[in-house]
Design a protein around this motif. Structure first.
Motif, PDB file in Angstrom:
ATOM      1  N   GLN A 108       0.830  -1.209   0.000  1.00  0.00           N
ATOM      2  CA  GLN A 108       0.000   0.000   0.000  1.00  0.00           C
ATOM      3  C   GLN A 108       0.861   1.254   0.000  1.00  0.00           C
ATOM      4  O   GLN A 108       0.509   2.251  -0.626  1.00  0.00           O
ATOM      5  CB  GLN A 108      -0.932  -0.003   1.213  1.00  0.00           C
ATOM      6  CG  GLN A 108      -1.973  -1.103   1.189  1.00  0.00           C
ATOM      7  CD  GLN A 108      -2.856  -1.034  -0.040  1.00  0.00           C
ATOM      8  OE1 GLN A 108      -3.423   0.008  -0.370  1.00  0.00           O
ATOM      9  NE2 GLN A 108      -2.969  -2.150  -0.749  1.00  0.00           N
ATOM     10  N   ARG A 109       2.018   1.187   0.672  1.00  0.00           N
ATOM     11  CA  ARG A 109       2.938   2.330   0.706  1.00  0.00           C
ATOM     12  C   ARG A 109       4.375   1.832   0.571  1.00  0.00           C
ATOM     13  O   ARG A 109       4.716   0.769   1.087  1.00  0.00           O
ATOM     14  CB  ARG A 109       2.794   3.126   2.003  1.00  0.00           C
ATOM     15  CG  ARG A 109       1.416   3.725   2.218  1.00  0.00           C
ATOM     16  CD  ARG A 109       1.348   4.516   3.523  1.00  0.00           C
ATOM     17  NE  ARG A 109       1.791   3.731   4.684  1.00  0.00           N
ATOM     18  CZ  ARG A 109       1.043   2.828   5.288  1.00  0.00           C
ATOM     19  NH1 ARG A 109      -0.171   2.571   4.844  1.00  0.00           N
ATOM     20  NH2 ARG A 109       1.504   2.172   6.340  1.00  0.00           N
ATOM     21  N   ALA A 110       5.194   2.624  -0.105  1.00  0.00           N
ATOM     22  CA  ALA A 110       6.601   2.271  -0.269  1.00  0.00           C
ATOM     23  C   ALA A 110       7.451   3.530  -0.277  1.00  0.00           C
ATOM     24  O   ALA A 110       7.069   4.546  -0.860  1.00  0.00           O
ATOM     25  CB  ALA A 110       6.814   1.495  -1.567  1.00  0.00           C
ATOM     26  N   THR A 111       8.588   3.457   0.386  1.00  0.00           N
ATOM     27  CA  THR A 111       9.570   4.544   0.357  1.00  0.00           C
ATOM     28  C   THR A 111      10.953   3.924   0.235  1.00  0.00           C
ATOM     29  O   THR A 111      11.166   2.763   0.623  1.00  0.00           O
ATOM     30  CB  THR A 111       9.517   5.408   1.633  1.00  0.00           C
ATOM     31  OG1 THR A 111       9.740   4.565   2.780  1.00  0.00           O
ATOM     32  CG2 THR A 111       8.167   6.114   1.778  1.00  0.00           C
ATOM     33  N   GLY A 112      11.898   4.688  -0.310  1.00  0.00           N
ATOM     34  CA  GLY A 112      13.240   4.136  -0.414  1.00  0.00           C
ATOM     35  C   GLY A 112      14.235   5.086  -1.035  1.00  0.00           C
ATOM     36  O   GLY A 112      13.905   6.219  -1.405  1.00  0.00           O
ATOM     37  N   THR A 222      15.650   9.565  -4.089  1.00  0.00           N
ATOM     38  CA  THR A 222      14.570   9.188  -3.185  1.00  0.00           C
ATOM     39  C   THR A 222      13.342   8.849  -4.014  1.00  0.00           C
ATOM     40  O   THR A 222      13.015   9.567  -4.957  1.00  0.00           O
ATOM     41  CB  THR A 222      14.235  10.338  -2.219  1.00  0.00           C
ATOM     42  OG1 THR A 222      15.403  10.681  -1.473  1.00  0.00           O
ATOM     43  CG2 THR A 222      13.130   9.930  -1.244  1.00  0.00           C
ATOM     44  N   PHE A 223      12.672   7.755  -3.658  1.00  0.00           N
ATOM     45  CA  PHE A 223      11.455   7.375  -4.385  1.00  0.00           C
ATOM     46  C   PHE A 223      10.372   6.962  -3.404  1.00  0.00           C
ATOM     47  O   PHE A 223      10.621   6.684  -2.234  1.00  0.00           O
ATOM     48  CB  PHE A 223      11.745   6.234  -5.365  1.00  0.00           C
ATOM     49  CG  PHE A 223      12.251   4.963  -4.735  1.00  0.00           C
ATOM     50  CD1 PHE A 223      11.385   4.007  -4.245  1.00  0.00           C
ATOM     51  CD2 PHE A 223      13.609   4.734  -4.634  1.00  0.00           C
ATOM     52  CE1 PHE A 223      11.855   2.840  -3.663  1.00  0.00           C
ATOM     53  CE2 PHE A 223      14.108   3.573  -4.056  1.00  0.00           C
ATOM     54  CZ  PHE A 223      13.206   2.617  -3.557  1.00  0.00           C
ATOM     55  N   SER A 224       9.141   6.933  -3.880  1.00  0.00           N
ATOM     56  CA  SER A 224       8.014   6.515  -3.072  1.00  0.00           C
ATOM     57  C   SER A 224       6.951   5.928  -3.993  1.00  0.00           C
ATOM     58  O   SER A 224       7.068   5.991  -5.225  1.00  0.00           O
ATOM     59  CB  SER A 224       7.431   7.692  -2.270  1.00  0.00           C
ATOM     60  OG  SER A 224       6.850   8.647  -3.150  1.00  0.00           O
ATOM     61  N   GLY A 225       5.924   5.375  -3.389  1.00  0.00           N
ATOM     62  CA  GLY A 225       4.862   4.824  -4.212  1.00  0.00           C
ATOM     63  C   GLY A 225       3.682   4.353  -3.389  1.00  0.00           C
ATOM     64  O   GLY A 225       3.770   4.202  -2.168  1.00  0.00           O
ATOM     65  N   GLU A 226       2.578   4.133  -4.061  1.00  0.00           N
ATOM     66  CA  GLU A 226       1.364   3.590  -3.459  1.00  0.00           C
ATOM     67  C   GLU A 226       0.866   2.453  -4.333  1.00  0.00           C
ATOM     68  O   GLU A 226       0.970   2.501  -5.561  1.00  0.00           O
ATOM     69  CB  GLU A 226       0.296   4.664  -3.317  1.00  0.00           C
ATOM     70  CG  GLU A 226       0.672   5.792  -2.357  1.00  0.00           C
ATOM     71  CD  GLU A 226      -0.429   6.832  -2.249  1.00  0.00           C
ATOM     72  OE1 GLU A 226      -1.419   6.738  -3.003  1.00  0.00           O
ATOM     73  OE2 GLU A 226      -0.302   7.725  -1.388  1.00  0.00           O
ATOM     74  N   LYS A 227       0.349   1.426  -3.655  1.00  0.00           N
ATOM     75  CA  LYS A 227      -0.142   0.227  -4.353  1.00  0.00           C
ATOM     76  C   LYS A 227       0.920  -0.299  -5.328  1.00  0.00           C
ATOM     77  O   LYS A 227       0.672  -0.476  -6.519  1.00  0.00           O
ATOM     78  CB  LYS A 227      -1.450   0.529  -5.076  1.00  0.00           C
ATOM     79  CG  LYS A 227      -2.570   0.994  -4.135  1.00  0.00           C
ATOM     80  CD  LYS A 227      -3.889   1.112  -4.856  1.00  0.00           C
ATOM     81  CE  LYS A 227      -4.974   1.675  -3.963  1.00  0.00           C
ATOM     82  NZ  LYS A 227      -5.152   0.888  -2.711  1.00  0.00           N
ATOM     83  N   VAL A 228       2.101  -0.535  -4.787  1.00  0.00           N
ATOM     84  CA  VAL A 228       3.255  -0.971  -5.581  1.00  0.00           C
ATOM     85  C   VAL A 228       3.217  -2.473  -5.773  1.00  0.00           C
ATOM     86  O   VAL A 228       3.223  -3.246  -4.800  1.00  0.00           O
ATOM     87  CB  VAL A 228       4.573  -0.557  -4.903  1.00  0.00           C
ATOM     88  CG1 VAL A 228       5.758  -1.069  -5.702  1.00  0.00           C
ATOM     89  CG2 VAL A 228       4.625   0.945  -4.745  1.00  0.00           C
ATOM     90  N   ASN A 229       3.169  -2.904  -7.025  1.00  0.00           N
ATOM     91  CA  ASN A 229       3.116  -4.330  -7.359  1.00  0.00           C
ATOM     92  C   ASN A 229       4.537  -4.877  -7.440  1.00  0.00           C
ATOM     93  O   ASN A 229       5.312  -4.478  -8.298  1.00  0.00           O
ATOM     94  CB  ASN A 229       2.392  -4.524  -8.697  1.00  0.00           C
ATOM     95  CG  ASN A 229       2.058  -5.983  -8.944  1.00  0.00           C
ATOM     96  OD1 ASN A 229       2.683  -6.871  -8.383  1.00  0.00           O
ATOM     97  ND2 ASN A 229       1.084  -6.218  -9.797  1.00  0.00           N
ATOM     98  N   LEU A 230       4.874  -5.794  -6.542  1.00  0.00           N
ATOM     99  CA  LEU A 230       6.244  -6.287  -6.451  1.00  0.00           C
ATOM    100  C   LEU A 230       6.453  -7.611  -7.176  1.00  0.00           C
ATOM    101  O   LEU A 230       7.583  -7.984  -7.448  1.00  0.00           O
ATOM    102  CB  LEU A 230       6.618  -6.507  -4.971  1.00  0.00           C
ATOM    103  CG  LEU A 230       6.572  -5.253  -4.110  1.00  0.00           C
ATOM    104  CD1 LEU A 230       6.694  -5.640  -2.664  1.00  0.00           C
ATOM    105  CD2 LEU A 230       7.666  -4.294  -4.495  1.00  0.00           C
ATOM    106  N   ALA A 231       5.409  -8.320  -7.451  1.00  0.00           N
ATOM    107  CA  ALA A 231       5.578  -9.666  -8.004  1.00  0.00           C
ATOM    108  C   ALA A 231       4.781  -9.888  -9.269  1.00  0.00           C
ATOM    109  O   ALA A 231       4.480 -11.012  -9.634  1.00  0.00           O
ATOM    110  CB  ALA A 231       5.177 -10.703  -6.959  1.00  0.00           C
ATOM    111  N   GLY A 232       4.473  -8.814  -9.951  1.00  0.00           N
ATOM    112  CA  GLY A 232       3.689  -9.000 -11.164  1.00  0.00           C
ATOM    113  C   GLY A 232       4.030  -7.937 -12.183  1.00  0.00           C
ATOM    114  O   GLY A 232       4.845  -7.077 -11.972  1.00  0.00           O
TER     115      GLY A 232
END
Length: 232
Positions: A108-112, A222-232
């Motif tokens: 749902q949320r990603a930062t890095g 720096t990056f961010s995201g929402e609803k990040v699909n990691l395996a598709g």
């Protein structure tokens, strides 16, 4: 009293067995997730995946992981018609929805953050005669040096350039000013070499670049995201 002691011993043993099973399940899940991410994103290396929170098995039962950390060093990303090496890639993912086989994983949320050295940024430049280095002139400034041939003479100039993020996935390098050379048209020729955009394709869906900061040995993104699909 003897019965209470027996119950306590049983509780401790069962707790230890549950903890061992929980940690074993985490180890298996981390390895499965790392391989899924590597294959689905076409990565050149396998990431290090760390699933946080305890107990893990109750998170799996609820099909949601509280927090997942991903680390990867030395990944190669596509940058238009060139590739670019990205190091020290670190991401923190929250509220990761999964299925039982880890074939689906959506955060749902990603930062890095990620790092690109000046050497690797130079390799991704527009022209092999261009080099990128530290400008020591501001948090988003780099030094770009380019050479052009004007009327049979080699003209070399170093410029201070601003590096920014454009859109969701593009790094832009633009010279603030081209020093005068005394040769007609040389400034435009130098700018054609020193100015370039590099789009980082292949980012997971939902991820966008936010800002870039220039340091002594490269640039940090720096990056961010929402609803990040990691395996598709």
């Amino acid at each position: 009293m003897r019965a209470i002691r027996i119950l306590l011993i049983i509780a401790v043993v069962l707790g230890a067995l549950f903890t061992a099973a929980d940690r074993a399940a985490v180890w298996f899940a981390e390895n499965e997730a790392a391989e899924k991410i590597r294959s689905s994103q076409g990565l050149s290396g396998t990431p290090e995946v760390s699933i946080k929170g305890f107990p893990f098995l109750t998170q799996v039962a609820g099909s949601s992981l509280d927090e997942v950390e991903i680390k990867l060093d030395g990944v190669t990303a596509n940058a238009g018609d060139r590739s670019i090496r990205v190091t020290n890639f670190k991401a923190k993912l929250n509220d990761v929805g999964i299925d039982s086989s880890f074939s689906s994983a959506v955060a749902q949320r990603a930062t890095g953050t990620a790092h690109i050295s000046y050497e690797d940024l130079t390799k991704a430049a527009q022209d092999p005669g261009v080099s990128v280095g530290h400008a020591n002139a501001g948090s988003n400034k780099v030094k770009v040096t380019g050479k052009v041939s004007v009327f049979g003479q080699i003209v070399e100039r170093s410029v201070v350039s601003t590096v920014t993020v454009v859109g969701k996935d593009t790094i832009r390098v633009r010279a603030d000013q081209i020093p005068a050379t005394g040769f007609p048209g040389a400034e435009e020729m130098i700018r054609a070499k020193t100015d370039f955009d590099r789009q980082l394709s292949g980012l997971p869906k939902g991820v966008k670049l936010e800002k870039v900061v220039a340091g002594a040995d490269g640039v940090d993104i720096t990056f961010s995201g929402e609803k990040v699909n990691l395996a598709g």
